[in-house]
Scaffold this motif. Sequence first.
Motif, PDB file in Angstrom:
ATOM      1  N   ALA A   8      37.460   1.561  25.363  1.00  0.00           N
ATOM      2  CA  ALA A   8      36.400   0.571  25.606  1.00  0.00           C
ATOM      3  C   ALA A   8      36.396  -0.427  24.445  1.00  0.00           C
ATOM      4  O   ALA A   8      36.570  -0.033  23.298  1.00  0.00           O
ATOM      5  CB  ALA A   8      35.051   1.264  25.725  1.00  0.00           C
ATOM      6  N   PRO A   9      36.222  -1.719  24.740  1.00  0.00           N
ATOM      7  CA  PRO A   9      36.329  -2.727  23.672  1.00  0.00           C
ATOM      8  C   PRO A   9      35.091  -2.793  22.787  1.00  0.00           C
ATOM      9  O   PRO A   9      34.518  -3.859  22.593  1.00  0.00           O
ATOM     10  CB  PRO A   9      36.574  -4.025  24.446  1.00  0.00           C
ATOM     11  CG  PRO A   9      36.003  -3.800  25.794  1.00  0.00           C
ATOM     12  CD  PRO A   9      36.024  -2.323  26.058  1.00  0.00           C
ATOM     13  N   VAL A  10      34.674  -1.666  22.264  1.00  0.00           N
ATOM     14  CA  VAL A  10      33.544  -1.614  21.328  1.00  0.00           C
ATOM     15  C   VAL A  10      33.932  -0.683  20.178  1.00  0.00           C
ATOM     16  O   VAL A  10      34.774   0.191  20.340  1.00  0.00           O
ATOM     17  CB  VAL A  10      32.255  -1.060  21.985  1.00  0.00           C
ATOM     18  CG1 VAL A  10      31.667  -2.072  22.938  1.00  0.00           C
ATOM     19  CG2 VAL A  10      32.523   0.257  22.722  1.00  0.00           C
ATOM     20  N   ASP A  11      33.294  -0.905  19.022  1.00  0.00           N
ATOM     21  CA  ASP A  11      33.500  -0.003  17.895  1.00  0.00           C
ATOM     22  C   ASP A  11      32.457   1.100  17.982  1.00  0.00           C
ATOM     23  O   ASP A  11      31.262   0.839  17.830  1.00  0.00           O
ATOM     24  CB  ASP A  11      33.366  -0.764  16.570  1.00  0.00           C
ATOM     25  CG  ASP A  11      34.523  -1.722  16.365  1.00  0.00           C
ATOM     26  OD1 ASP A  11      35.628  -1.402  16.814  1.00  0.00           O
ATOM     27  OD2 ASP A  11      34.312  -2.794  15.770  1.00  0.00           O
ATOM     28  N   THR A  33      35.670   4.099  29.921  1.00  0.00           N
ATOM     29  CA  THR A  33      34.494   3.627  30.669  1.00  0.00           C
ATOM     30  C   THR A  33      34.242   2.156  30.334  1.00  0.00           C
ATOM     31  O   THR A  33      34.830   1.624  29.396  1.00  0.00           O
ATOM     32  CB  THR A  33      33.242   4.406  30.236  1.00  0.00           C
ATOM     33  OG1 THR A  33      32.988   4.097  28.852  1.00  0.00           O
ATOM     34  CG2 THR A  33      33.426   5.910  30.382  1.00  0.00           C
ATOM     35  N   PRO A  34      33.348   1.489  31.071  1.00  0.00           N
ATOM     36  CA  PRO A  34      32.887   0.178  30.601  1.00  0.00           C
ATOM     37  C   PRO A  34      32.206   0.317  29.227  1.00  0.00           C
ATOM     38  O   PRO A  34      31.733   1.410  28.873  1.00  0.00           O
ATOM     39  CB  PRO A  34      31.878  -0.248  31.670  1.00  0.00           C
ATOM     40  CG  PRO A  34      32.239   0.536  32.893  1.00  0.00           C
ATOM     41  CD  PRO A  34      32.768   1.848  32.385  1.00  0.00           C
ATOM     42  N   ASP A  35      32.184  -0.822  28.496  1.00  0.00           N
ATOM     43  CA  ASP A  35      31.544  -0.874  27.156  1.00  0.00           C
ATOM     44  C   ASP A  35      30.241  -0.109  27.073  1.00  0.00           C
ATOM     45  O   ASP A  35      30.017   0.679  26.161  1.00  0.00           O
ATOM     46  CB  ASP A  35      31.095  -2.303  26.817  1.00  0.00           C
ATOM     47  CG  ASP A  35      32.191  -3.274  26.670  1.00  0.00           C
ATOM     48  OD1 ASP A  35      33.253  -3.053  27.277  1.00  0.00           O
ATOM     49  OD2 ASP A  35      31.975  -4.256  25.943  1.00  0.00           O
ATOM     50  N   ALA A  36      29.361  -0.422  28.026  1.00  0.00           N
ATOM     51  CA  ALA A  36      27.968  -0.001  27.926  1.00  0.00           C
ATOM     52  C   ALA A  36      27.821   1.517  27.931  1.00  0.00           C
ATOM     53  O   ALA A  36      26.846   2.041  27.397  1.00  0.00           O
ATOM     54  CB  ALA A  36      27.148  -0.626  29.052  1.00  0.00           C
ATOM     55  N   GLN A  37      28.792   2.229  28.520  1.00  0.00           N
ATOM     56  CA  GLN A  37      28.678   3.687  28.592  1.00  0.00           C
ATOM     57  C   GLN A  37      29.408   4.403  27.456  1.00  0.00           C
ATOM     58  O   GLN A  37      29.221   5.600  27.255  1.00  0.00           O
ATOM     59  CB  GLN A  37      29.250   4.207  29.929  1.00  0.00           C
ATOM     60  CG  GLN A  37      28.316   4.064  31.107  1.00  0.00           C
ATOM     61  CD  GLN A  37      28.237   2.636  31.593  1.00  0.00           C
ATOM     62  OE1 GLN A  37      29.249   2.040  31.926  1.00  0.00           O
ATOM     63  NE2 GLN A  37      27.036   2.054  31.592  1.00  0.00           N
ATOM     64  N   ALA A  38      30.249   3.682  26.724  1.00  0.00           N
ATOM     65  CA  ALA A  38      31.194   4.337  25.816  1.00  0.00           C
ATOM     66  C   ALA A  38      30.493   5.165  24.731  1.00  0.00           C
ATOM     67  O   ALA A  38      30.835   6.322  24.497  1.00  0.00           O
ATOM     68  CB  ALA A  38      32.124   3.295  25.190  1.00  0.00           C
ATOM     69  N   GLN A  39      29.488   4.574  24.089  1.00  0.00           N
ATOM     70  CA  GLN A  39      28.823   5.285  22.989  1.00  0.00           C
ATOM     71  C   GLN A  39      28.139   6.553  23.490  1.00  0.00           C
ATOM     72  O   GLN A  39      28.195   7.606  22.848  1.00  0.00           O
ATOM     73  CB  GLN A  39      27.814   4.353  22.294  1.00  0.00           C
ATOM     74  CG  GLN A  39      27.118   4.983  21.089  1.00  0.00           C
ATOM     75  CD  GLN A  39      28.068   5.197  19.902  1.00  0.00           C
ATOM     76  OE1 GLN A  39      28.809   4.311  19.514  1.00  0.00           O
ATOM     77  NE2 GLN A  39      28.048   6.396  19.332  1.00  0.00           N
ATOM     78  N   GLN A  40      27.527   6.431  24.661  1.00  0.00           N
ATOM     79  CA  GLN A  40      26.828   7.576  25.241  1.00  0.00           C
ATOM     80  C   GLN A  40      27.789   8.730  25.531  1.00  0.00           C
ATOM     81  O   GLN A  40      27.483   9.891  25.245  1.00  0.00           O
ATOM     82  CB  GLN A  40      26.184   7.096  26.539  1.00  0.00           C
ATOM     83  CG  GLN A  40      24.914   7.801  26.913  1.00  0.00           C
ATOM     84  CD  GLN A  40      24.408   7.302  28.272  1.00  0.00           C
ATOM     85  OE1 GLN A  40      24.766   6.204  28.721  1.00  0.00           O
ATOM     86  NE2 GLN A  40      23.601   8.109  28.915  1.00  0.00           N
TER      87      GLN A  40
END
Lengths: 216, 216
Positions: free
Chosen positions: B178-181, B154-161
């Motif tokens: 997604a490019p987030v930790d 997903t895009p970054d913003a949705q990944a954690q969710q």
Amino acid sequence: MGNHEKISDAVVRRLPGYYRHLRELEHMGITRMSSQELGQRMGLTASQIRQDINCFGGFGQQGYGYNVPELKQRIGEILGLDKLYHMIIVGAGNIGRAVAHYPTFKREGFLVDALFDVDPALIGQQVGDAKIHALLDLPAYLQTQPVDIVVIATPDAQAQQVMDLAVAAGIRAIWNFAPVDLIAPEDVTVNNVHLSDSLIILSFRMHEREVRKDPA
Amino acid sequence: MGNHEKISDAVVRRLPGYYRHLRELEHMGITRMSSQELGQRMGLTASQIRQDINCFGGFGQQGYGYNVPELKQRIGEILGLDKLYHMIIVGAGNIGRAVAHYPTFKREGFLVDALFDVDPALIGQQVGDAKIHALLDLPAYLQTQPVDIVVIATPDAQAQQVMDLAVAAGIRAIWNFAPVDLIAPEDVTVNNVHLSDSLIILSFRMHEREVRKDPA
């Protein structure tokens, strides 16, 4: 320059993470951060952070933490991110397109100038800022246009051939997504993204946990 | 089992490469191989090969080399590749599709059963063997179907969710593009493919060569 020649592989692997986190912090307007706080964000210990950052020249003063924009800029320089890179992508399938559309590359100075494919149905199509060219036009393109990085997103069987062609044209950096180990001359840098290897390591980690939970 | 609990991270990172090369050799009908020959294929020294393979229980006899099918099977077991895994992919963009179409996953026991996306234009489409479902149906799917691995594309913003939702449903393995930790509980295995980090390391290697070639 020059003092980063001693940076170990383990530190190098962490550098992009530092850069990513420091850029986020800068965007949030945060200008100072202690090794403890940075460690918490990155899942590292404070002493690990201090050790890593010492590797590339002491920053931060005892008790004051690190200057975020300065440290980000310095790490960006070490990583070579203060330059522009021209990339082309060979193979306009899902992986090639994913790379062409990747949201952060342009911001970081990696420009996708063109894609190449053998499929006549794809040739002439636009992918983001770039056009899909015929693979036959690749040699001429490499002779006339500036290209720093060739991305290989072809099936296995074509990957080595594309690399040999790129290397013969003077390319010295290859980003390979084909699940094969390419044979490259000493002075060519090849970075592989082997998706299958990454998935297999995930499987190993899952399996390892199970084995640890229920010892036979 | 159990004796691989000591395998170091560096060896673990090389294991998928061993598996890949041994499988190729087996396909070619090669049943024995010395550490020298295997090293040449893999770009490692013979002593490195012997050391690695000793880590997971001595194979090979002095002067006879390794039994290729046996060693491949043993490494496959260590990697957990003797099982089937059910995967779902959240995000049916280029990366999600690339994973769904990846040629070797099915052969290695990783089955892509379904994709999920928010885009109404995509829902109902077929990608390889799998169908794209509405993201809203993800919780119900996780409750009723067997899922071992959730792929986040997903895009970054949705990944954690998405990860939080998967973890709440009992998923213990996440493959994140997604490019987030992501922040994960202790007992969840997260393996990241940060394409941007990989490209930045390529840039570092290019830059490092230049710095070495022309010291200021």
